[in-house]
Design an enzyme around this catalytic site. Structure first.
Site, PDB file in Angstrom:
ATOM      1  N   GLY A   1       0.791  -1.228   0.000  1.00 19.06           N
ATOM      2  CA  GLY A   1       0.000   0.000   0.000  1.00 19.06           C
ATOM      3  C   GLY A   1       0.817   1.268   0.000  1.00 19.06           C
ATOM      4  N   SER A   2       0.335   2.223   0.768  1.00 14.75           N
ATOM      5  CA  SER A   2       0.814   3.592   0.656  1.00 14.75           C
ATOM      6  C   SER A   2       2.308   3.766   0.880  1.00 14.75           C
ATOM      7  CB  SER A   2       0.089   4.461   1.664  1.00 14.75           C
ATOM      8  OG  SER A   2       0.677   5.739   1.673  1.00 14.75           O
ATOM      9  N   SER A   3       2.877   4.654   0.058  1.00 15.64           N
ATOM     10  CA  SER A   3       4.278   5.041   0.180  1.00 15.64           C
ATOM     11  C   SER A   3       4.558   5.796   1.476  1.00 15.64           C
ATOM     12  CB  SER A   3       4.636   5.929  -1.002  1.00 15.64           C
ATOM     13  OG  SER A   3       3.810   7.089  -1.010  1.00 15.64           O
ATOM     14  N   VAL A   4       3.488   6.359   2.082  1.00 15.49           N
ATOM     15  CA  VAL A   4       3.664   7.171   3.297  1.00 15.49           C
ATOM     16  C   VAL A   4       3.868   6.280   4.531  1.00 15.49           C
ATOM     17  CG1 VAL A   4       2.717   9.107   4.605  1.00 15.49           C
ATOM     18  CG2 VAL A   4       2.141   8.859   2.230  1.00 15.49           C
TER      19      VAL A   4
END
Lengths: 384, 129
Positions: B58-61
Protein backbone atom coordinates in the site's frame (compact mmCIF):
# COMPACT_ATOMS: atom_id res chain seq x y z
CA UNK A 1 25.33 -2.05 -5.22
CA UNK A 2 28.34 -0.27 -6.72
CA UNK A 3 28.77 3.35 -5.79
CA UNK A 4 30.99 5.94 -7.45
CA UNK A 5 33.70 7.63 -5.35
CA UNK A 6 31.51 10.67 -4.95
CA UNK A 7 28.52 8.56 -3.84
CA UNK A 8 30.73 6.65 -1.37
CA UNK A 9 31.96 9.91 0.09
CA UNK A 10 28.39 11.16 0.54
CA UNK A 11 27.39 7.90 2.23
CA UNK A 12 30.30 8.27 4.67
CA UNK A 13 29.01 11.70 5.64
CA UNK A 14 31.80 13.70 4.05
CA UNK A 15 29.26 15.86 2.23
CA UNK A 16 27.02 16.58 5.21
CA UNK A 17 24.26 15.00 7.24
CA UNK A 18 21.47 15.42 4.69
CA UNK A 19 23.28 13.73 1.80
CA UNK A 20 24.44 10.96 4.11
CA UNK A 21 20.83 10.29 5.11
CA UNK A 22 19.70 10.40 1.48
CA UNK A 23 22.39 7.92 0.40
CA UNK A 24 21.59 5.63 3.34
CA UNK A 25 18.01 5.50 2.09
CA UNK A 26 19.13 4.89 -1.50
CA UNK A 27 21.46 2.09 -0.39
CA UNK A 28 18.66 0.41 1.61
CA UNK A 29 16.40 0.79 -1.45
CA UNK A 30 19.11 -0.62 -3.70
CA UNK A 31 19.73 -3.60 -1.42
CA UNK A 32 16.01 -4.30 -1.14
CA UNK A 33 15.65 -4.40 -4.92
CA UNK A 34 19.06 -5.90 -5.87
CA UNK A 35 20.24 -2.84 -7.78
CA UNK A 36 23.74 -2.74 -9.27
CA UNK A 37 24.06 1.03 -9.45
CA UNK A 38 22.37 4.39 -9.13
CA UNK A 39 21.07 6.18 -12.21
CA UNK A 40 19.99 9.79 -12.80
CA UNK A 41 16.29 10.56 -12.68
CA UNK A 42 14.48 13.64 -13.95
CA UNK A 43 11.43 14.14 -11.77
CA UNK A 44 10.52 13.17 -8.21
CA UNK A 45 7.01 13.21 -6.79
CA UNK A 46 6.86 13.15 -3.00
CA UNK A 47 4.30 11.77 -0.59
CA UNK A 48 4.30 12.46 3.15
CA UNK A 49 2.69 15.90 3.22
CA UNK A 50 -0.58 15.56 5.13
CA UNK A 51 -0.02 16.18 8.86
CA UNK A 52 -2.67 13.55 9.49
CA UNK A 53 -0.37 10.91 7.97
CA UNK A 54 3.13 11.95 9.03
CA UNK A 55 2.36 13.39 12.46
CA UNK A 56 4.68 15.29 14.77
CA UNK A 57 7.66 13.04 14.04
CA UNK A 58 7.32 13.72 10.31
CA UNK A 59 6.82 17.44 10.81
CA UNK A 60 9.92 17.69 13.02
CA UNK A 61 11.99 15.57 10.63
CA UNK A 62 11.12 17.77 7.63
CA UNK A 63 11.65 20.97 9.58
CA UNK A 64 15.10 19.71 10.62
CA UNK A 65 16.28 18.59 7.19
CA UNK A 66 14.87 21.61 5.38
CA UNK A 67 17.50 23.84 6.96
CA UNK A 68 20.08 22.19 4.67
CA UNK A 69 18.37 19.92 2.15
CA UNK A 70 17.64 21.24 -1.35
CA UNK A 71 16.09 19.25 -4.17
CA UNK A 72 18.26 18.77 -7.22
CA UNK A 73 15.59 18.00 -9.81
CA UNK A 74 11.98 18.93 -10.58
CA UNK A 75 10.05 17.79 -7.51
CA UNK A 76 6.29 17.86 -7.02
CA UNK A 77 4.19 17.22 -3.95
CA UNK A 78 1.23 15.14 -2.77
CA UNK A 79 -1.92 16.64 -1.16
CA UNK A 80 -1.91 18.08 2.34
CA UNK A 81 -4.70 18.11 4.93
CA UNK A 82 -6.94 21.03 3.91
CA UNK A 83 -7.73 23.86 1.48
CA UNK A 84 -6.63 27.13 3.08
CA UNK A 85 -9.53 28.95 1.31
CA UNK A 86 -12.20 27.17 3.34
CA UNK A 87 -10.37 25.48 6.23
CA UNK A 88 -12.32 27.62 8.72
CA UNK A 89 -15.54 25.84 7.67
CA UNK A 90 -14.29 22.49 8.93
CA UNK A 91 -13.42 23.08 12.57
CA UNK A 92 -9.82 21.91 12.36
CA UNK A 93 -7.84 22.79 15.46
CA UNK A 94 -5.12 25.45 15.36
CA UNK A 95 -2.42 22.90 16.10
CA UNK A 96 -3.28 20.94 12.96
CA UNK A 97 -3.25 24.06 10.83
CA UNK A 98 0.06 25.36 12.15
CA UNK A 99 1.77 21.96 11.89
CA UNK A 100 0.45 21.53 8.34
CA UNK A 101 1.72 24.97 7.35
CA UNK A 102 5.10 24.14 8.85
CA UNK A 103 5.29 20.95 6.72
CA UNK A 104 4.34 22.93 3.65
CA UNK A 105 7.00 25.55 4.42
CA UNK A 106 9.69 22.87 4.91
CA UNK A 107 8.99 21.44 1.46
CA UNK A 108 8.97 24.82 -0.30
CA UNK A 109 12.19 25.77 1.52
CA UNK A 110 13.75 22.63 0.01
CA UNK A 111 12.69 23.84 -3.43
CA UNK A 112 9.71 21.53 -3.94
CA UNK A 113 6.84 22.79 -6.16
CA UNK A 114 3.83 23.03 -3.80
CA UNK A 115 1.45 21.24 -6.19
CA UNK A 116 -0.41 19.37 -3.40
CA UNK A 117 -1.77 16.87 -5.87
CA UNK A 118 -1.86 13.09 -6.18
CA UNK A 119 -2.42 13.35 -9.96
CA UNK A 120 0.84 14.98 -11.16
CA UNK A 121 0.38 13.06 -14.43
CA UNK A 122 -2.70 15.17 -15.20
CA UNK A 123 -1.45 18.63 -14.29
CA UNK A 124 2.23 18.61 -15.39
CA UNK A 125 3.75 17.96 -18.82
CA UNK A 126 4.82 14.35 -19.27
CA UNK A 127 8.51 13.99 -20.23
CA UNK A 128 9.57 11.92 -23.23
CA UNK A 129 8.94 8.19 -23.39
CA UNK A 130 11.15 6.03 -21.18
CA UNK A 131 12.25 8.87 -18.85
CA UNK A 132 13.28 7.63 -15.41
CA UNK A 133 11.36 9.35 -12.60
CA UNK A 134 10.83 8.61 -8.91
CA UNK A 135 7.23 8.67 -7.80
CA UNK A 136 5.99 7.93 -4.31
CA UNK A 137 2.16 8.19 -4.23
CA UNK A 138 1.21 4.73 -5.39
CA UNK A 139 -1.58 5.66 -7.82
CA UNK A 140 0.74 8.11 -9.60
CA UNK A 141 3.63 5.64 -9.88
CA UNK A 142 1.30 3.03 -11.37
CA UNK A 143 -0.33 5.55 -13.70
CA UNK A 144 2.90 6.93 -15.18
CA UNK A 145 4.29 3.40 -15.65
CA UNK A 146 1.11 2.01 -17.21
CA UNK A 147 -0.32 4.91 -19.20
CA UNK A 148 2.35 7.61 -19.61
CA UNK A 149 5.43 5.58 -20.70
CA UNK A 150 7.64 6.73 -17.83
CA UNK A 151 9.70 4.47 -15.59
CA UNK A 152 9.56 4.39 -11.80
CA UNK A 153 9.47 1.85 -9.05
CA UNK A 154 6.63 2.11 -6.57
CA UNK A 155 8.75 4.36 -4.38
CA UNK A 156 8.32 5.03 -0.69
CA UNK A 157 8.00 8.55 0.71
CA UNK A 158 11.66 8.36 1.79
CA UNK A 159 13.11 6.80 -1.37
CA UNK A 160 11.45 9.50 -3.49
CA UNK A 161 12.72 12.20 -1.10
CA UNK A 162 16.25 10.77 -1.29
CA UNK A 163 15.97 10.76 -5.09
CA UNK A 164 14.80 14.37 -5.10
CA UNK A 165 17.81 15.44 -3.00
CA UNK A 166 20.41 13.44 -4.95
CA UNK A 167 18.82 13.31 -8.42
CA UNK A 168 19.41 9.54 -8.41
CA UNK A 169 17.65 6.27 -7.86
CA UNK A 170 18.73 2.61 -7.76
CA UNK A 171 18.50 0.93 -11.16
CA UNK A 172 16.30 -2.06 -10.37
CA UNK A 173 12.88 -3.75 -10.61
CA UNK A 174 10.50 -1.91 -12.92
CA UNK A 175 13.18 0.51 -14.09
CA UNK A 176 14.96 -2.43 -15.73
CA UNK A 177 12.51 -5.22 -16.32
CA UNK A 178 8.75 -4.98 -16.18
CA UNK A 179 7.86 -8.50 -17.36
CA UNK A 180 4.91 -9.82 -15.34
CA UNK A 181 4.55 -13.43 -14.26
CA UNK A 182 0.79 -13.23 -14.03
CA UNK A 183 -2.11 -12.34 -16.33
CA UNK A 184 -5.43 -11.21 -14.91
CA UNK A 185 -8.36 -11.89 -17.20
CA UNK A 186 -11.14 -9.36 -16.75
CA UNK A 187 -14.42 -11.31 -16.75
CA UNK A 188 -16.85 -8.73 -15.41
CA UNK A 189 -19.15 -7.23 -18.04
CA UNK A 190 -20.12 -3.57 -18.30
CA UNK A 191 -17.54 -2.31 -15.84
CA UNK A 192 -17.71 1.21 -14.40
CA UNK A 193 -15.01 3.05 -12.44
CA UNK A 194 -15.96 1.23 -9.25
CA UNK A 195 -15.44 -2.12 -11.00
CA UNK A 196 -12.03 -0.93 -12.21
CA UNK A 197 -11.13 0.17 -8.69
CA UNK A 198 -11.94 -3.32 -7.42
CA UNK A 199 -10.03 -4.89 -10.33
CA UNK A 200 -7.02 -2.80 -9.31
CA UNK A 201 -7.41 -3.80 -5.65
CA UNK A 202 -7.55 -7.46 -6.73
CA UNK A 203 -4.48 -7.02 -8.98
CA UNK A 204 -2.50 -5.53 -6.11
CA UNK A 205 -3.31 -8.54 -3.96
CA UNK A 206 -2.30 -11.19 -6.50
CA UNK A 207 0.48 -9.39 -8.41
CA UNK A 208 4.07 -8.86 -7.48
CA UNK A 209 5.91 -6.15 -9.45
CA UNK A 210 3.70 -5.92 -12.52
CA UNK A 211 0.67 -7.67 -14.02
CA UNK A 212 -0.78 -8.24 -17.47
CA UNK A 213 -4.39 -7.29 -17.82
CA UNK A 214 -6.47 -8.86 -20.58
CA UNK A 215 -10.09 -8.42 -21.57
CA UNK A 216 -10.35 -4.74 -20.79
CA UNK A 217 -11.59 -2.45 -23.53
CA UNK A 218 -11.13 1.25 -23.91
CA UNK A 219 -11.08 2.90 -20.47
CA UNK A 220 -11.89 6.52 -19.72
CA UNK A 221 -9.61 8.61 -17.53
CA UNK A 222 -11.79 8.08 -14.46
CA UNK A 223 -11.52 4.32 -14.82
CA UNK A 224 -7.75 4.40 -15.41
CA UNK A 225 -7.29 6.43 -12.23
CA UNK A 226 -9.58 4.11 -10.26
CA UNK A 227 -7.62 1.09 -11.48
CA UNK A 228 -4.31 2.63 -10.39
CA UNK A 229 -5.68 3.87 -7.06
CA UNK A 230 -7.08 0.42 -6.26
CA UNK A 231 -3.88 -1.41 -7.06
CA UNK A 232 -1.70 1.02 -5.14
CA UNK A 233 -3.76 0.47 -2.00
CA UNK A 234 -3.59 -3.29 -1.71
CA UNK A 235 -0.16 -4.35 -2.86
CA UNK A 236 3.40 -3.76 -3.97
CA UNK A 237 2.62 -3.96 -7.68
CA UNK A 238 3.66 -0.92 -9.75
CA UNK A 239 2.56 -1.48 -13.34
CA UNK A 240 -0.15 -2.78 -15.64
CA UNK A 241 0.63 -4.09 -19.10
CA UNK A 242 -2.32 -4.60 -21.39
CA UNK A 243 -2.67 -7.90 -23.22
CA UNK A 244 -2.51 -11.63 -22.63
CA UNK A 245 1.20 -11.80 -21.74
CA UNK A 246 3.29 -14.78 -22.79
CA UNK A 247 2.23 -18.37 -22.31
CA UNK A 248 4.36 -18.88 -19.18
CA UNK A 249 2.24 -16.37 -17.26
CA UNK A 250 -0.10 -17.77 -14.67
CA UNK A 251 -3.71 -16.88 -15.58
CA UNK A 252 -6.15 -15.63 -12.94
CA UNK A 253 -9.73 -14.56 -13.57
CA UNK A 254 -11.31 -11.49 -12.07
CA UNK A 255 -14.95 -12.49 -12.13
CA UNK A 256 -18.10 -11.44 -10.33
CA UNK A 257 -17.28 -13.70 -7.38
CA UNK A 258 -13.86 -12.09 -6.82
CA UNK A 259 -15.40 -8.67 -7.29
CA UNK A 260 -18.12 -9.34 -4.72
CA UNK A 261 -15.51 -10.48 -2.20
CA UNK A 262 -13.76 -7.12 -2.43
CA UNK A 263 -17.06 -5.25 -2.40
CA UNK A 264 -18.06 -7.05 0.80
CA UNK A 265 -14.67 -6.29 2.36
CA UNK A 266 -14.88 -2.55 1.69
CA UNK A 267 -18.60 -1.75 1.59
CA UNK A 268 -19.74 -1.55 5.20
CA UNK A 269 -22.80 0.73 5.04
CA UNK A 270 -26.13 0.85 3.19
CA UNK A 271 -25.94 4.60 2.81
CA UNK A 272 -23.63 7.52 3.55
CA UNK A 273 -24.09 10.72 5.60
CA UNK A 274 -22.08 12.55 2.97
CA UNK A 275 -20.51 11.93 -0.43
CA UNK A 276 -16.87 12.29 -1.39
CA UNK A 277 -15.51 12.40 -4.93
CA UNK A 278 -11.82 12.53 -5.69
CA UNK A 279 -9.40 9.85 -4.57
CA UNK A 280 -7.34 10.21 -6.68
CA UNK A 281 -8.22 13.92 -7.01
CA UNK A 282 -10.50 14.91 -9.89
CA UNK A 283 -8.99 16.45 -13.01
CA UNK A 284 -10.66 19.13 -15.11
CA UNK A 285 -12.21 16.52 -17.46
CA UNK A 286 -13.93 14.83 -14.56
CA UNK A 287 -15.12 18.16 -13.13
CA UNK A 288 -16.53 19.07 -16.54
CA UNK A 289 -18.16 15.65 -16.92
CA UNK A 290 -19.70 15.87 -13.46
CA UNK A 291 -21.12 19.33 -14.20
CA UNK A 292 -22.67 17.99 -17.42
CA UNK A 293 -24.06 14.89 -15.74
CA UNK A 294 -25.75 16.96 -13.03
CA UNK A 295 -27.65 19.03 -15.62
CA UNK A 296 -29.05 21.36 -12.98
CA UNK A 297 -29.80 18.64 -10.42
CA UNK A 298 -28.47 19.18 -6.91
CA UNK A 299 -27.21 16.89 -4.17
CA UNK A 300 -29.56 15.88 -1.39
CA UNK A 301 -26.69 15.73 1.09
CA UNK A 302 -23.19 17.17 1.47
CA UNK A 303 -20.86 16.31 -1.40
CA UNK A 304 -17.13 17.01 -1.01
CA UNK A 305 -15.08 17.25 -4.19
CA UNK A 306 -11.28 17.08 -4.04
CA UNK A 307 -9.07 18.41 -6.85
CA UNK A 308 -5.69 20.10 -7.42
CA UNK A 309 -5.58 23.90 -6.99
CA UNK A 310 -4.93 24.50 -10.68
CA UNK A 311 -8.04 22.50 -11.54
CA UNK A 312 -10.09 24.48 -9.02
CA UNK A 313 -8.85 27.73 -10.60
CA UNK A 314 -9.62 26.53 -14.11
CA UNK A 315 -13.05 25.34 -12.97
CA UNK A 316 -13.72 28.84 -11.62
CA UNK A 317 -12.73 30.48 -14.90
CA UNK A 318 -14.81 28.15 -17.04
CA UNK A 319 -17.81 28.36 -14.72
CA UNK A 320 -17.97 24.75 -13.48
CA UNK A 321 -17.13 25.86 -9.97
CA UNK A 322 -20.25 28.02 -9.63
CA UNK A 323 -22.50 25.35 -11.09
CA UNK A 324 -21.12 22.71 -8.74
CA UNK A 325 -21.48 25.01 -5.75
CA UNK A 326 -25.08 25.66 -6.75
CA UNK A 327 -25.55 21.88 -6.86
CA UNK A 328 -24.48 21.75 -3.22
CA UNK A 329 -20.85 20.66 -3.70
CA UNK A 330 -17.99 21.72 -1.46
CA UNK A 331 -14.90 22.03 -3.69
CA UNK A 332 -11.56 21.56 -1.97
CA UNK A 333 -8.14 22.12 -3.51
CA UNK A 334 -4.77 20.86 -2.20
CA UNK A 335 -6.23 17.91 -0.26
CA UNK A 336 -7.82 14.53 -0.91
CA UNK A 337 -10.41 12.06 0.42
CA UNK A 338 -7.58 9.84 1.44
CA UNK A 339 -6.79 10.34 5.13
CA UNK A 340 -8.47 13.70 5.19
CA UNK A 341 -8.76 15.21 8.68
CA UNK A 342 -11.96 16.90 7.45
CA UNK A 343 -14.05 13.76 7.88
CA UNK A 344 -14.27 12.73 11.47
CA UNK A 345 -16.01 9.75 13.03
CA UNK A 346 -17.25 11.96 15.87
CA UNK A 347 -19.69 13.69 13.54
CA UNK A 348 -19.92 11.37 10.50
CA UNK A 349 -20.90 7.70 10.64
CA UNK A 350 -20.58 6.79 6.99
CA UNK A 351 -19.45 8.12 3.63
CA UNK A 352 -20.63 7.31 0.11
CA UNK A 353 -17.82 7.22 -2.45
CA UNK A 354 -16.90 5.67 -5.80
CA UNK A 355 -13.25 5.29 -4.76
CA UNK A 356 -11.82 1.98 -3.61
CA UNK A 357 -8.69 3.70 -2.39
CA UNK A 358 -10.76 6.28 -0.52
CA UNK A 359 -12.95 3.53 0.96
CA UNK A 360 -9.98 1.60 2.33
CA UNK A 361 -8.46 4.57 4.13
CA UNK A 362 -11.75 6.11 5.28
CA UNK A 363 -12.56 2.83 6.96
CA UNK A 364 -9.17 1.89 8.39
CA UNK A 365 -7.81 5.28 9.27
CA UNK A 366 -10.74 7.68 9.69
CA UNK A 367 -12.81 4.89 11.24
CA UNK A 368 -16.00 5.69 9.32
CA UNK A 369 -18.17 3.19 7.46
CA UNK A 370 -18.24 3.29 3.68
CA UNK A 371 -21.02 2.94 1.14
CA UNK A 372 -19.62 2.18 -2.32
CA UNK A 373 -21.45 3.42 -5.40
CA UNK A 374 -20.42 4.34 -8.91
CA UNK A 375 -20.69 7.99 -9.94
CA UNK A 376 -23.75 7.31 -12.08
CA UNK A 377 -25.47 5.58 -9.16
CA UNK A 378 -24.51 8.47 -6.89
CA UNK A 379 -26.07 10.96 -9.30
CA UNK A 380 -29.18 8.83 -9.71
CA UNK A 381 -29.72 8.16 -5.99
CA UNK A 382 -28.31 11.21 -4.26
CA UNK A 383 -29.44 14.16 -6.38
CA UNK A 384 -32.80 15.73 -7.15
CA UNK B 1 16.78 -14.91 -0.77
CA UNK B 2 18.30 -13.98 2.55
CA UNK B 3 19.21 -10.30 2.91
CA UNK B 4 20.19 -7.95 5.70
CA UNK B 5 18.70 -4.56 4.92
CA UNK B 6 19.24 -2.78 8.23
CA UNK B 7 21.83 -4.07 10.68
CA UNK B 8 21.42 -4.53 14.41
CA UNK B 9 21.29 -6.87 17.37
CA UNK B 10 18.23 -7.35 19.56
CA UNK B 11 16.28 -10.00 21.41
CA UNK B 12 12.56 -10.33 21.94
CA UNK B 13 9.31 -12.18 21.36
CA UNK B 14 8.01 -12.86 17.86
CA UNK B 15 4.68 -11.40 16.76
CA UNK B 16 3.96 -13.10 13.48
CA UNK B 17 1.32 -12.71 10.78
CA UNK B 18 0.89 -14.27 7.35
CA UNK B 19 -0.84 -11.11 6.13
CA UNK B 20 1.05 -8.17 4.60
CA UNK B 21 0.83 -4.87 6.51
CA UNK B 22 -0.14 -1.46 5.11
CA UNK B 23 1.54 0.74 7.73
CA UNK B 24 -0.28 3.91 6.71
CA UNK B 25 -3.65 4.14 8.33
CA UNK B 26 -3.66 0.67 9.86
CA UNK B 27 -0.90 1.08 12.46
CA UNK B 28 -1.58 3.73 15.10
CA UNK B 29 1.41 6.09 15.17
CA UNK B 30 1.04 6.88 18.89
CA UNK B 31 0.32 3.40 20.27
CA UNK B 32 1.68 0.92 17.71
CA UNK B 33 -1.67 -0.88 17.74
CA UNK B 34 -3.08 -2.36 14.50
CA UNK B 35 -6.46 -0.80 13.67
CA UNK B 36 -7.49 -2.81 10.58
CA UNK B 37 -10.41 -5.04 11.59
CA UNK B 38 -9.70 -7.39 8.68
CA UNK B 39 -6.11 -7.97 9.80
CA UNK B 40 -4.94 -10.98 11.83
CA UNK B 41 -3.15 -8.64 14.20
CA UNK B 42 -6.18 -6.37 14.81
CA UNK B 43 -5.95 -4.71 18.23
CA UNK B 44 -2.47 -6.10 18.88
CA UNK B 45 0.48 -3.82 19.65
CA UNK B 46 3.69 -4.22 17.66
CA UNK B 47 5.65 -2.29 20.30
CA UNK B 48 8.87 -4.00 21.44
CA UNK B 49 8.09 -7.16 19.47
CA UNK B 50 10.06 -8.82 16.73
CA UNK B 51 7.51 -8.25 14.00
CA UNK B 52 7.44 -11.08 11.47
CA UNK B 53 5.28 -10.49 8.37
CA UNK B 54 5.51 -11.25 4.64
CA UNK B 55 5.99 -7.66 3.41
CA UNK B 56 4.60 -4.14 3.51
CA UNK B 57 1.89 -3.11 1.04
CA UNK B 58 0.00 0.00 0.00
CA UNK B 59 0.81 3.59 0.66
CA UNK B 60 4.28 5.04 0.18
CA UNK B 61 3.66 7.17 3.30
CA UNK B 62 3.89 4.02 5.43
CA UNK B 63 7.61 4.79 5.65
CA UNK B 64 6.76 7.86 7.74
CA UNK B 65 4.56 5.72 9.98
CA UNK B 66 7.55 3.47 10.69
CA UNK B 67 9.69 6.53 11.45
CA UNK B 68 6.90 7.91 13.69
CA UNK B 69 6.39 4.75 15.75
CA UNK B 70 10.13 4.70 16.41
CA UNK B 71 10.11 8.36 17.49
CA UNK B 72 7.10 7.63 19.72
CA UNK B 73 8.83 4.61 21.30
CA UNK B 74 6.19 2.15 20.13
CA UNK B 75 8.16 0.50 17.32
CA UNK B 76 9.01 -3.17 17.03
CA UNK B 77 12.54 -4.13 18.13
CA UNK B 78 13.17 -5.55 14.66
CA UNK B 79 11.28 -6.62 11.56
CA UNK B 80 11.62 -9.87 9.65
CA UNK B 81 10.03 -10.20 6.20
CA UNK B 82 9.76 -12.69 3.39
CA UNK B 83 9.94 -10.14 0.61
CA UNK B 84 11.64 -6.74 0.52
CA UNK B 85 9.52 -3.70 -0.19
CA UNK B 86 10.61 -0.09 -0.37
CA UNK B 87 8.23 1.29 2.24
CA UNK B 88 9.46 -1.00 4.99
CA UNK B 89 13.10 -0.94 3.84
CA UNK B 90 13.38 2.85 3.81
CA UNK B 91 11.24 3.34 6.92
CA UNK B 92 13.46 0.96 8.88
CA UNK B 93 16.64 2.45 7.38
CA UNK B 94 15.73 5.94 8.55
CA UNK B 95 14.38 4.78 11.92
CA UNK B 96 17.30 2.40 12.42
CA UNK B 97 15.10 -0.64 13.06
CA UNK B 98 16.94 -3.88 12.19
CA UNK B 99 15.35 -5.48 9.11
CA UNK B 100 16.13 -8.81 7.51
CA UNK B 101 14.58 -10.76 4.66
CA UNK B 102 14.49 -14.54 5.06
CA UNK B 103 14.05 -17.44 2.67
CA UNK B 104 10.53 -18.90 2.56
CA UNK B 105 11.70 -21.89 4.56
CA UNK B 106 13.33 -19.84 7.31
CA UNK B 107 10.34 -17.52 7.39
CA UNK B 108 7.95 -20.47 7.85
CA UNK B 109 10.03 -21.88 10.69
CA UNK B 110 9.48 -18.80 12.89
CA UNK B 111 6.51 -19.13 15.25
CA UNK B 112 4.43 -16.64 17.15
CA UNK B 113 5.56 -16.25 20.77
CA UNK B 114 9.08 -17.63 20.28
CA UNK B 115 11.86 -15.69 22.00
CA UNK B 116 14.79 -15.08 19.67
CA UNK B 117 18.09 -13.27 19.43
CA UNK B 118 18.57 -11.49 16.10
CA UNK B 119 22.15 -10.50 15.33
CA UNK B 120 23.02 -9.34 11.83
CA UNK B 121 26.76 -9.47 12.60
CA UNK B 122 26.72 -13.07 13.78
CA UNK B 123 26.98 -16.17 11.59
CA UNK B 124 23.78 -17.33 13.30
CA UNK B 125 21.44 -14.59 12.22
CA UNK B 126 18.65 -15.92 14.42
CA UNK B 127 19.07 -17.92 17.65
CA UNK B 128 16.13 -19.41 19.51
CA UNK B 129 16.27 -18.56 23.20
Amino acid sequence: MELTKDEESALKGEQGEVLQMAYRILVATGKATDAEKLIPIEWAHLSGVNYNTIGDAGEEFLSHISTNARVKIKTTLNPMGFDIDNVSDYGLDDNFISKQLSISKSYTTMGVIPSFSCIPYEIFDIPKEGTQVSFAESNAAIHVNSFDNLKTNKESAFSALASAITGKSPYSSLRKDDSPNITIRMKVNNPNELTYGMLGFFAGKVGNNSVNLSGVGEMDKRSCKALCGGMGTSGTCGKFLFGDGDSSCEKIDFDRKEMNKIYDELNTAEKGDLITLGSPQLGLDEISDLTNKLKGRSFKKRCMIFCPRIVKEQAKKIGYFNKLEQAGCEILADCCTCLTPLINKNNIDSVTTNSIKGAYYLKNSNGVDVNLKSLSEIIQDETK
Amino acid sequence: MKKILVQGRTQGIILKTQKPINFLGTVDKKTGIISDKNHELFDKSIKDKILVFPNGVGSSVGAYTIYSIKSNNVAPLAMICQKADLTVATGCALANIPLVILTNEEFSSLKNGQKILLDTESSNLITLL
